[in-house]
Design a protein around this motif. Structure first.
Motif, PDB file in Angstrom:
ATOM      1  N   THR A 190      44.228  46.935  43.412  1.00 50.59           N
ATOM      2  CA  THR A 190      43.675  47.838  42.250  1.00 50.59           C
ATOM      3  C   THR A 190      43.538  49.414  42.511  1.00 50.59           C
ATOM      4  O   THR A 190      43.733  50.051  41.804  1.00 50.59           O
ATOM      5  N   GLY A 216      45.497  46.215  33.499  1.00 50.45           N
ATOM      6  CA  GLY A 216      44.813  45.985  34.553  1.00 50.45           C
ATOM      7  C   GLY A 216      44.703  44.454  34.899  1.00 50.45           C
ATOM      8  O   GLY A 216      43.670  44.152  35.452  1.00 50.45           O
ATOM      9  N   ARG A 223      44.810  40.719  36.118  1.00 45.41           N
ATOM     10  CA  ARG A 223      44.725  40.450  37.428  1.00 45.41           C
ATOM     11  C   ARG A 223      46.200  39.797  37.844  1.00 45.41           C
ATOM     12  O   ARG A 223      46.897  40.206  38.843  1.00 45.41           O
ATOM     13  N   ARG A 249      49.046  42.796  38.859  1.00 51.65           N
ATOM     14  CA  ARG A 249      48.214  43.652  39.841  1.00 51.65           C
ATOM     15  C   ARG A 249      49.567  44.253  40.512  1.00 51.65           C
ATOM     16  O   ARG A 249      49.697  45.242  40.897  1.00 51.65           O
ATOM     17  N   THR A 273      43.167  51.067  33.425  1.00 55.44           N
ATOM     18  CA  THR A 273      41.775  50.809  33.346  1.00 55.44           C
ATOM     19  C   THR A 273      41.133  50.247  32.087  1.00 55.44           C
ATOM     20  O   THR A 273      40.054  50.265  31.965  1.00 55.44           O
TER      21      THR A 273
END
Lengths: 297, 383
Positions: free
Chosen positions: B35, B190, B192, B195, B268
């Motif tokens: 990240t 963003g 998970r 990623r 973000t």
């Protein structure tokens, strides 16, 4: 009648702020003249001056604390020159400016870890928070007069120093033509150290006198440096007296904007005016354009 | 001339390295690092653009945070502002059917109708283009410290306007920016699960821009910029339209900053006013200087590394102190960037083969003899 007093009140607050910007701008100018570098750590000198004075004032009388703070910060300024700028002869101006940015970050961090993140302040030199003097119908804190008087005396003394004393004239000679000054027997390197020390001392003095009004905080340096930078550019680099006028203009403009527009826009006004001035006069009001040759050097 | 790796090969090596990173991290069970790595890759794009302006055209810009914010905020405002309340307007009824709009739910589950991220992206780029031209055209006539102040002032204005305006969220910034479906099954988000995908989007974009800049600085334009860098008046006398070239470089790098802003805002899912702050802009300049200013590889590498370290918070409350010390150390000991001295060291041990990361600006001038001192390259920045 009432609004007239209000205008005066705003004007005086602008002059007070402006005189602090002027002092920071003078510091910029001294170092710029001596080395060609814009010292972004100038605001940190102001912060350090306030911090050291607040700490010393706990142990010694106020005047002694002020003198001690100015002396210590001047020493710090000299040390920075001796440690960094004296050794970095082959670096370009831009690289040196970047190093001053690094120094400003490091000084700020040192202040944070040496002291803490709390806001602190010196006691008022005379009177206290609520005492005020009537001045043509405007209520003025006595500390404002201390600030104005200190700045005025500093500017006059600096002018006399640069104009009429041997070291001051040597400093000016060194900045106008380093090689000629060197041939005349002036130690250029020491003159640069002197410029750093002087500029740090002046910054520290400003940090002391404004401490009761604006408080002292480890992060106060950067905004002051930016405004002082703006003042120096507005006046034109290389001329300390132009810096004083530049500083006063920035301060008054800011106060005027606060009186008319939402407070958040005071910086917008200042920088918008600054940009317009620069677009019309690329070297500020009193700056001189430098000639340039096309030869390879 | 010393043998060096062909640019094509070094880009392939870099791409391979970038591809390998997620697998290594997965193997080390440190996938969460991706990240911050993705974010620092986006920030590296800003610094890379600055590298063109500072290292090649020789102009300082202390206002690039503002262009990042212009990109990010335009995109955030357009993709979060609910247009359904203006549905009575005839043209809006039509637009609602078109692919320009996107119906979705906001953070609280209410249905809203917003512009699609692609529309917002093009609007952001257009706005950045216009602003960069408007500010660059007069500002680039200024020299040295005066130019630095003008760009710094511009950045301050943008920052304070954002802080003082209601629809940019004032001090709170903007939240709830939707994810951006790029097409081809790629989504900037963003989440998970995405990623690794997003890491590849960021590194792909960075690699693409790196190749473009690499080619640009070796073209006629690049040589013109370098001439301006070395001595502007002389370049002018040689018939280079210095004003135009400086403006082009400035606008291009502003667009790169805005693009990074758009991507990072979607990644973000929000943006705050500190992105436009003067300290942010100063930090970009410092990162470019720490990377060697005119070394595309060094700038990319250093800025990714330093940003990554500070985003991960490796040094805790000493983060700024470490950054300042590193900055002072690198700029005073190796003003041409850390890569060249490293490469010299490596060469001393390995032998003749020069490592791929040592491709500097002097590659454009093979007959230049020994590598020039860094102070030569930047001496005339402040005439």
């Amino acid at each position: 009648m009432e609004s007239g007093n209000l205008e005066l009140q705003y004007f005086l607050s602008g002059i007070t702020k402006g005189s602090i910007y002027a002092v920071v701008a003078i510091g910029f100018n001294l170092i710029y003249s001596a080395t060609g570098v814009l010292n972004f750590a100038q605001g940190e000198f102001v912060m350090l001056g306030g911090m050291v004075a607040v700490t010393l004032a706990r142990f010694v009388p106020l005047p002694v604390a002020l003198a001690g703070a100015v002396a210590i910060v001047a020493l710090v300024g000299c040390l920075l020159e001796i440690l960094f700028f004296r050794r970095l002869q082959r670096h370009s101006i831009l690289h040196l400016v970047i190093i001053t940015i690094g120094l400003s970050i490091v000084l700020q961090e040192i202040a944070l870890h040496l002291w803490d993140e709390k806001v602190r302040s010196l006691p008022y030199f005379t009177g206290n928070e609520i005492s005020s003097l009537k001045f043509f119908g405007a209520a003025i804190s006595p500390q404002v007069f201390w600030v104005l008087a200190t700045v005025a005396v500093t500017v006059v003394l600096l002018h006399i120093f640069l104009k009429y004393t041997l070291p001051g004239r040597a400093m000016r000679a060194g900045s106008s033509n380093p090689s000629a000054a060197m041939l005349a027997g002036i130690n250029i390197a020491n003159m640069r150290t002197l410029a750093f020390g002087l500029s740090a001392a002046i910054g520290a003095l400003a940090g002391c006198v404004i401490s009761p009004i604006t408080m002292t905080h480890y992060e106060m340096g950067a905004p002051l440096a930016i405004k002082g930078f703006a003042a120096a550019i507005l006046g034109g680099l290389g001329n300390p007296m132009a810096a004083v006028l530049g500083g006063l203009m920035v301060g008054v403009l800011e106060a005027y904007s606060v009186s008319r527009l939402p407070a958040a826009y005071s910086d917008v006004t200042v920088f918008a005016v600054l940009l317009l001035v620069l677009f019309a006069r690329p070297h500020g009001f009193w700056g001189r354009p430098g000639g340039e040759s096309v030869r390879e050097h | 001339m010393k043998p060096r790796l062909k640019p094509g090969l070094s880009f392939t090596l870099l791409a391979a390295a970038l591809i390998v990173v997620p697998w290594i991290l997965r193997w080390a069970d440190m996938e969460y690092c991706l990240t911050q790595l993705t974010m620092s890759l986006y920030y590296a794009i800003v610094v890379l653009g600055l590298c063109l302006v500072m290292g090649y055209a020789g102009q300082v810009s202390l206002g690039h945070g503002a262009f990042f914010a212009i990109g990010g905020y335009t995109s955030a405002v357009l993709t979060t502002c609910d247009v359904s309340k203006w549905q009575t307007a005839a043209w809006l009824g039509w637009i609602k059917q078109s692919p320009f709009c996107m119906a979705r739910e906001d953070l609280f589950g209410n249905p809203i109708l917003t512009l699609s991220p692609w529309v917002a992206f093009f609007a952001a780029m257009a706005l950045a283009f216009v602003v960069a031209n408007l500010i660059g055209y007069p500002a680039l006539r200024l020299r040295g410290h005066y130019l630095a102040m003008a760009t710094l002032g511009f950045g301050m204005i943008v920052n304070k306007v954002i802080l003082g305006t209601a629809f940019t969220g004032a001090a709170d910034g903007i939240n709830g920016v939707p994810e951006w479906n790029l097409g081809l099954g790629l989504t900037v988000s963003g989440k998970r699960a995405l990623r690794i995908e997003n890491y590849f989007i960021a590194s792909g974009l960075l690699l693409l821009l790196l190749v473009l800049l690499h080619n640009l600085v070796r073209s006629r334009v690049g040589r013109a910029l370098q001439a301006i860098h070395d001595r502007e008046t002389a370049a002018n006398a040689m018939g280079i339209n210095t004003a135009l070239y400086k403006l082009k470089a400035f606008v291009l790098s502003a667009l790169m900053a805005a693009m990074a802003g758009v991507f990072l805002t979607h990644y973000t899912a929000g943006i705050g006013p500190s992105e436009a702050g003067a300290l942010k802009s100063v930090r970009y300049v410092a990162l470019a200087a720490a990377g060697g200013m005119s070394s595309l590889w060094g700038v990319t590498g250093m800025s990714t590394l330093l940003n990554y370290m500070s985003l991960r918070g490796l040094f805790g409350s000493y983060d700024n102190a470490v950054f300042g010390l590193l900055l002072i150390g690198i700029v005073s000991l190796a003003p041409e960037g850390p890569l060249k001295p490293l490469a010299r060291l490596l060469r001393r041990f390995v032998g003749a083969c020069r490592p791929p990361n040592a491709v500097g600006p002097d590659a454009a001038r093979p007959d230049n003899g020994p590598a020039r001192r860094a102070s030569d390259q930047t001496q005339c920045l402040f005439p």
